[in-house]
Design an enzyme around this catalytic site. Structure first.
Site, PDB file in Angstrom:
ATOM      1  CE  LYS A  23       6.158  -2.141   3.291  1.00  0.00           C
ATOM      2  NZ  LYS A  23       7.281  -2.738   2.849  1.00  0.00           N
ATOM      3  CG  ASP A  41       7.373   0.150   0.057  1.00  0.00           C
ATOM      4  OD1 ASP A  41       7.891  -1.144   0.151  1.00  0.00           O
ATOM      5  OD2 ASP A  41       6.571   0.378  -0.654  1.00  0.00           O
TER       6      ASP A  41
END
Length: 448
Positions: free
Chosen positions: A129, A169
């Site tokens: 991430k 995201d």
């Protein structure tokens, strides 16, 4: 106290000593550890290899400076992050988040969750991430482009189609992915598999924009059908107004349910007749406006300030699709008193531990984020496959694959819960099913 319990307690104590200031990361780890003891009781070899100690420590983490120039000619500085958490089953895979709340703790929590989410898809992708504390809201296209180019100039040193494949995201949609991809191409040449969520004209996949929202409803549908029910006629309370929420509304409507709320950080819309996803999409994705505009365009809609989870609205299903910890214990109790039967998470960790405890005590069907919102990364992995083969699959083909993946994720979670005598605890089931695949791979590969 069993050997497994002692071991888990020791690992948690070490994390608290090392990362005591990383609240979001420790919350994610605690939620996981609370469910995993039966696995270590059944697999003492994992204790010997200290699999838990390995899997809770990222393989590597980067923090870097991102300088850029705003429209007024002023030099701005943001922080960039990438955490490459676990590559036991494939290259690191996980989104980039551009939001002021982004810090190392947030990125580590998201990356840790991503390990198990990606494992559950059944596809060969590891967990990672990244992101930045840059806020794209209110920025011009030129400012977003200059920031994205500076961000990618550093990030590109650490990623690659077989190493680490980022995606979008919160705050990173098609515009941002385009600018990031363009800068990577400028520095390294064309590589279609370096990012997912790309535009269709340069290697993107059909269904990728819809994937998380569609997948969420496919998961809920599978969960209800396992309990001899379905979505037809269900009244749904939903938060968020971004990509996940928009396509969750579309798919819920197609499956015969009715979404009656939608929200952003300022307030929420309630419409008893049902939310029109096309109006939300126009306001949020095209005009980049606020959700209050919806009430000005739809006569039956009412706008209120504050959190939608503080509003006493009767519903059968709740779909939190905004951000982490948006539902606290009071919000959970209000949902329960409003007749909710199902909570499934479209956002990452949107329910606090106290809220989750309330769901369980009330006997709700609860779909945790790592299972329920895995559709986005699943189609990202399908995009990687198409890029590798220089192919473009049809919408129907990708959508069918997505539906099958989400049904399988539910079934894997249900089967793992049953195997360990945990009833309908789909949180524990998802954690166990996701963990076992990664743990087996790590054990086979040795101490690396």
């Amino acid at each position: 106290m069993s050997q497994a319990t002692e071991y888990i307690k020791e690992v948690r104590a070490n994390l608290a000593q090392r990362d005591g200031n990383q609240a979001e990361f420790l919350e994610a780890v605690d939620n996981f550890l609370a469910t995993i003891t039966p696995v270590f009781e059944a697999h003492p070899e994992y204790i010997e290899a200290n699999i838990l100690g390995q899997i809770t420590e990222p393989e590597r983490a980067f923090q870097f400076r991102v300088p850029w120039v705003d429209d007024a000619g002023k030099v701005q500085i943001n922080r960039g992050f990438r955490v490459q958490f676990n590559s036991a089953i494939g290259p690191y895979k996980g989104g980039l988040r551009f939001h002021p709340s982004v810090n190392l703790s947030v990125v580590k929590f998201l990356g840790f969750e991503q390990i198990f989410k990606n494992s559950l898809t059944g596809l060969p992708i590891g967990g990672g991430k990244g992101g930045s504390d840059f806020n794209p809201k209110g920025k011009s296209d030129g400012e977003v482009m200059r920031f994205a180019q500076s961000f990618m100039t550093e990030l590109q040193k650490h990623i690659g189609p077989d190493i680490d494949v980022p995606a979008g995201d919160i705050g990173v949609g098609g515009r941002e992915i385009g600018y990031l991809f363009g800068q990577y191409k400028r520095l390294n040449g064309f590589s279609g598999g370096i990012l997912t969520g790309k535009g269709l004209s340069y290697g993107g996949s059909l269904v990728r924009p819809e994937a998380t929202g569609f997948g969420l409803l496919y998961y809920v549908d599978a969960m209800l059908k396992a309990h001899r029910d379905d979505l037809s006629g269900k009244k749904i309370k939903l938060s968020g107004a971004g990509n996940v929420a928009i396509y969750a509304i579309q798919k819920a409507t197609e499956l015969g349910a009715k979404i009656v709320t939608v929200s952003d950080s300022d307030g929420y819309i309630y419409d008893e007749r049902g939310i029109d996803y096309k109006v939300v999409q126009q306001i949020k994705e095209v005009e980049r406006g606020r959700i209050s505009e919806y009430a000005k365009r739809v006569s039956t809609a009412e706008y209120s300030k504050g959190s939608v989870w503080e509003a006493p609205i009767d519903c059968d299903v709740a779909l939190p699709c905004a951000t982490q910890n948006e539902i606290d214990v009071d919000g959970a109790k209000l949902l329960i008193s409003s007749g909710v039967q199902v909570v499934a998470e479209g956002a990452n960790m949107p329910s606090t531990p106290e809220a989750i405890k309330a769901y369980r005590q009330a006997g709700l069907l609860y779909g945790p984020a790592k299972a329920a919102n895995a559709g986005g990364v699943a189609v990202s992995a399908l995009e990687m496959s198409q890029n590798s083969q220089r192919l473009a699959w049809s919408f129907a083909d990708v959508d069918q694959r997505l539906q099958k993946i989400m049904q399988d994720i539910f079934q894997k979670s249900a089967d793992a819960a049953k195997q360990y005598n945990l009833g309908d605890d789909y949180v524990a089931g998802a954690n166990i099913a996701g963990f076992l695949k990664v743990a087996d791979a790590m054990y086979a590969q040795g101490i690396v």
